[in-house]
Design a protein around this motif. Structure first.
Motif, mmCIF file in Angstrom:
data_model
loop_
_atom_site.group_PDB
_atom_site.id
_atom_site.type_symbol
_atom_site.label_atom_id
_atom_site.label_comp_id
_atom_site.label_asym_id
_atom_site.label_seq_id
_atom_site.Cartn_x
_atom_site.Cartn_y
_atom_site.Cartn_z
ATOM 1 N N MET A 1 0.826 -1.202 0.000
ATOM 2 C CA MET A 1 0.000 0.000 0.000
ATOM 3 C C MET A 1 0.869 1.265 0.000
ATOM 4 O O MET A 1 0.573 2.238 0.680
ATOM 5 N N ASN A 2 1.971 1.187 -0.764
ATOM 6 C CA ASN A 2 2.853 2.348 -0.834
ATOM 7 C C ASN A 2 2.156 3.570 -1.407
ATOM 8 O O ASN A 2 2.532 4.709 -1.119
ATOM 9 N N ALA A 3 1.129 3.340 -2.228
ATOM 10 C CA ALA A 3 0.415 4.459 -2.853
ATOM 11 C C ALA A 3 -0.187 5.386 -1.805
ATOM 12 O O ALA A 3 -0.285 6.595 -2.011
ATOM 13 N N ILE A 4 -0.584 4.801 -0.674
ATOM 14 C CA ILE A 4 -1.183 5.634 0.387
ATOM 15 C C ILE A 4 -0.126 6.511 1.031
ATOM 16 O O ILE A 4 -0.281 7.733 1.139
ATOM 17 N N MET A 8 0.613 10.777 0.970
ATOM 18 C CA MET A 8 0.201 11.453 2.201
ATOM 19 C C MET A 8 0.691 12.901 2.238
ATOM 20 O O MET A 8 -0.075 13.823 2.529
ATOM 21 N N GLU A 9 1.961 13.112 1.922
ATOM 22 C CA GLU A 9 2.517 14.475 1.973
ATOM 23 C C GLU A 9 1.849 15.406 0.957
ATOM 24 O O GLU A 9 1.436 16.517 1.321
ATOM 25 N N PRO A 10 1.690 14.999 -0.317
ATOM 26 C CA PRO A 10 0.978 15.873 -1.256
ATOM 27 C C PRO A 10 -0.469 16.114 -0.852
ATOM 28 O O PRO A 10 -1.023 17.194 -1.083
ATOM 29 N N GLN A 13 -0.500 18.835 1.723
ATOM 30 C CA GLN A 13 -0.330 20.133 1.046
ATOM 31 C C GLN A 13 -1.638 20.572 0.391
ATOM 32 O O GLN A 13 -1.992 21.757 0.404
ATOM 33 N N TYR A 14 -2.356 19.620 -0.175
ATOM 34 C CA TYR A 14 -3.672 19.901 -0.774
ATOM 35 C C TYR A 14 -4.640 20.436 0.284
ATOM 36 O O TYR A 14 -5.374 21.407 0.044
ATOM 37 N N LEU A 15 -4.628 19.816 1.473
ATOM 38 C CA LEU A 15 -5.505 20.268 2.562
ATOM 39 C C LEU A 15 -5.133 21.672 3.021
ATOM 40 O O LEU A 15 -5.999 22.510 3.285
ATOM 41 N N GLN A 16 -3.838 21.933 3.103
ATOM 42 C CA GLN A 16 -3.363 23.238 3.574
ATOM 43 C C GLN A 16 -3.657 24.347 2.578
ATOM 44 O O GLN A 16 -4.159 25.415 2.956
ATOM 45 N N GLN A 27 -4.307 16.849 11.302
ATOM 46 C CA GLN A 27 -3.843 15.802 12.222
ATOM 47 C C GLN A 27 -4.830 14.637 12.259
ATOM 48 O O GLN A 27 -4.439 13.467 12.229
ATOM 49 N N TYR A 28 -6.130 14.946 12.287
ATOM 50 C CA TYR A 28 -7.146 13.889 12.289
ATOM 51 C C TYR A 28 -7.114 13.100 10.976
ATOM 52 O O TYR A 28 -7.243 11.871 10.972
ATOM 53 N N TYR A 29 -6.966 13.792 9.853
ATOM 54 C CA TYR A 29 -6.868 13.102 8.560
ATOM 55 C C TYR A 29 -5.703 12.113 8.567
ATOM 56 O O TYR A 29 -5.844 10.963 8.147
ATOM 57 N N GLN A 30 -4.553 12.566 9.041
ATOM 58 C CA GLN A 30 -3.370 11.713 9.058
ATOM 59 C C GLN A 30 -3.583 10.494 9.952
ATOM 60 O O GLN A 30 -3.200 9.376 9.594
#
Length: 300
Positions: A1-4, A8-10, A13-16, A27-30
């Motif tokens: 599941m490397n795709a997940i 994660m980092e991009p 950035q999308y959320l921010q 933090q909750y998303y992560q």
């Protein structure tokens, strides 16, 4: 599941950048995505395309076996739906496996609030001759007098407050700004603290900050610190109830509605995006009105 993990980092950035999400939301998303990733690894599922309705049902079963509340399960599903919608947009997956999964119906928990007698004991618990007592009083007056969230109170700066107009600029969820009024009690408590106690606390750190509320070392107070301060005030007031900071927000909304404030105004003051978030307080006010009726009406 490397795709997940690779995405994660991009995704953060999308959320921010695109969603203006708060650090707490991110933090909750992560956390939610990491929980799902750990589940997939435990089940030896190695490709995102293997995730189907059966896998998601198994994941939900595990969450409920762990005694997760409906609210928590609903949040995790919402986080994963948003994450896989992003992966679909970036063409990492061909479809969003969470797109057709309905969120569990949430329990309607009536919010806890403080009665006026309990609040009065809290308001008389601080020693106003000390810097910490002045801070505690100002903190209490602001939380109850404005109904702002603890996270919003933590981020409050000197420049956000207009003592003359009796308003403060609040940065809410999704970085949405709103002006919130406050009354004379909060004004006097803030004025006293900023003129005296805050300066003494700031001298202890030897640093400069524009944050309004400081800890005993003179550094900006955290949300956890605010909870600790409130717990001490409860002990000093000899209250036997458990009080958490959000109860002051609940009390603010409940008392406004009990005194006849309209729902839309309370919604705006609280910074709720949807009226449904504010409507939960009507359950409290209905109970209050029934109590008044039973105590007051000769035929009740």
């Amino acid at each position: 599941m490397n795709a997940i993990y690779h995405n994660m980092e991009p995704f953060v950035q999308y959320l921010q950048i695109e969603k203006n999400a708060s650090p707490y939301t991110i933090q909750y998303y992560q956390q939610d995505i990491s929980t799902f990733h750990a589940f997939l690894e435990k089940e030896a599922l190695r490709h995102v395309e293997e995730i189907d309705d059966g896998v998601i049902r198994l994941f939900l079963t595990e969450l409920y076996d762990m005694k997760q509340s409906r609210r928590t399960v609903s949040r995790k599903l919402s986080s994963l739906r948003t994450f896989f919608r992003y992966l679909e947009r970036e063409e990492v997956v061909s479809r969003n496996p969470f797109g057709r999964i309905s969120l569990p119906k949430q329990d309607k928990n009536i919010p806890d609030f403080l009665y006026q007698e309990e609040l009065e004991k809290l308001f008389h618990a601080s020693d106003l001759t000390t810097p910490l007592g002045q801070r505690n009083q100002a903190l209490l007056e602001v939380l109850y007098g404005t109904g702002i969230r603890v996270s919003e109170c933590e981020q409050l700066t000197i420049g956000d407050i207009d003592l003359q107009l009796g308003t403060m600029l609040i940065m809410g969820k999704g970085r949405k700004e709103r002006y919130v009024p406050f009354g004379d009690f909060a004004k006097h408590a803030l004025q006293r603290f900023m003129d005296s106690g805050r300066k003494e606390l700031l001298d202890k750190s030897g640093e400069t900050t524009d944050r309004v509320f400081l800890n005993h070392r003179g550094r900006p107070v955290t949300s956890r610190g605010i909870r600790t301060i409130l717990n001490k005030m409860v002990d000093d007031a000899a209250l036997t109830i458990h009080v958490h900071p959000h109860m002051l927000r609940h009390s603010f909304a409940t008392h406004l509605l009990n005194e006849g404030a309209d729902m839309r105004s309370v919604q705006e003051l609280l910074g709720h995006e949807h009226l449904s978030s504010t409507q939960i307080y009507t359950h409290v006010t209905k109970d209050y009105l029934q109590q008044i009726y039973r105590n007051s009406h000769p035929r009740a």
